[in-house]
Design an enzyme around this catalytic site. Structure first.
Site, PDB file in Angstrom:
ATOM      1  N   SER A 167       0.815  -1.214   0.000  1.00  0.00           N
ATOM      2  CA  SER A 167       0.000   0.000   0.000  1.00  0.00           C
ATOM      3  C   SER A 167       0.847   1.262   0.000  1.00  0.00           C
ATOM      4  CB  SER A 167      -0.920   0.009   1.226  1.00  0.00           C
ATOM      5  OG  SER A 167      -0.160  -0.072   2.425  1.00  0.00           O
ATOM      6  N   HIS A 208      -2.679  -3.000  -5.265  1.00  0.00           N
ATOM      7  CA  HIS A 208      -3.124  -2.486  -3.970  1.00  0.00           C
ATOM      8  C   HIS A 208      -4.633  -2.601  -3.853  1.00  0.00           C
ATOM      9  CE1 HIS A 208      -3.714   1.114  -1.061  1.00  0.00           C
ATOM     10  NE2 HIS A 208      -3.722  -0.039  -0.421  1.00  0.00           N
ATOM     11  N   ASN A 251      -3.665   6.430  -0.376  1.00  0.00           N
ATOM     12  CA  ASN A 251      -2.979   6.615   0.909  1.00  0.00           C
ATOM     13  C   ASN A 251      -2.180   7.911   0.958  1.00  0.00           C
ATOM     14  OD1 ASN A 251      -4.059   4.315   1.957  1.00  0.00           O
ATOM     15  ND2 ASN A 251      -2.241   3.049   1.657  1.00  0.00           N
TER      16      ASN A 251
END
Length: 264
Positions: free
Chosen positions: A108, A129, A179
């Site tokens: 990630s 991911h 993220n």
């Protein structure tokens, strides 16, 4: 699904992936120990039960011998978000998997280019991911190393479609898109709570009811895992609140440990 899927790992992401893929036939999963294998079997049965019998848990075979993944045409590494550990597992998978097998990592936040190098088969490698809970979340961020062939890119996209996901190709930057944008916001919620003295529940209530978010930022950090959240923050160069580092040092990791920013 045309690919025969093998998954290296037995945590939440690995079990969710196995359940999602089990719609289409047998999936082989590798766990490090008998205890991890037994926990993974229990998790998969639970996930499949929540899906109202849509998926047969018996389609997932959990093994403790890495060689069991040798017959897979697509092998996905889904161990903890630690580059040294991932690189070691990927190196082993590069030797175990067939010469034409697609190799993937669920990282990630780490460099796909470096992980591809560790696998020894960068031309067949992809960063895949997925998001937790895997059977529910539709997005997959695809990141490719420079050596990835067009065949690899096509197979990765086709695999996502077979899993019922929407794939978006993203740059190989720390944290990719989600993220990289999400975690500074989550960390700012911790800093805001510390600054104002507001309860975690109230901060989250403001963001769920006022901003329409499905989960408040503090509950989301606990759901992801505070240890994972800190690792992602460090990888993307974000300012990680000291409170999170303190909680991790106390083994208060969020939902999975029963205590984090909330108590469970």
């Amino acid at each position: 699904m045309r690919e025969r899927l093998g998954i290296a790992g037995s945590g939440a992401i690995a079990c969710g992936l196995a359940a999602a893929a089990a719609r289409h036939g047998e999936v082989v999963m590798w766990a490090r120990s008998d205890g991890s294998a037994e926990r993974a079997r229990g998790s998969i049965h639970t996930i499949c039960g929540r899906l109202s019998g849509e998926i047969n848990a018996a389609h997932v075979r959990v093994e403790t011998d890495l060689d069991a993944l040798g017959g897979a045409t697509a092998v996905i590494e889904a161990v903890c978000e630690d580059e040294t550990i991932k690189a070691g597992v990927l190196g082993d998978l590069g030797r175990v998997a067939g010469a034409d097998a697609l190799l993937a990592s669920t990282t990630s936040s780490l460099s796909v280019e470096r992980l591809a190098g560790a696998s020894g088969a960068a031309e067949r490698f992809v960063g895949l991911h997925v998001f937790n809970p895997v059977p529910k979340m539709k997005l997959v961020e695809l990141a490719f190393p420079t050596a990835a062939t067009e065949t690899t890119r096509r197979r990765a996209r086709d695999l996502c479609v077979a899993l019922g996901k929407t794939a978006v190709e993203v740059p190989d930057l720390p944290g990719f898109v989600v993220n990289r944008l999400l975690f500074p916001y989550l960390f700012s919620a911790v800093a805001f709570m510390e600054e104002t003295g507001m309860a975690a529940e109230d901060v989250d209530l403001c963001m769920t009811l006022g901003a329409g978010h499905p989960m408040g930022p503090l509950a989301l950090l606990d759901y992801v895992g505070l240890d994972v959240s800190v690792a992602i923050g460090d990888a993307i160069g974000a300012e990680v609140p000291e409170r999170l580092r303190t909680l991790v040092a106390e083994d208060a990791l969020g939902r999975k440990s029963g205590r984090g920013l909330y108590k469970y």
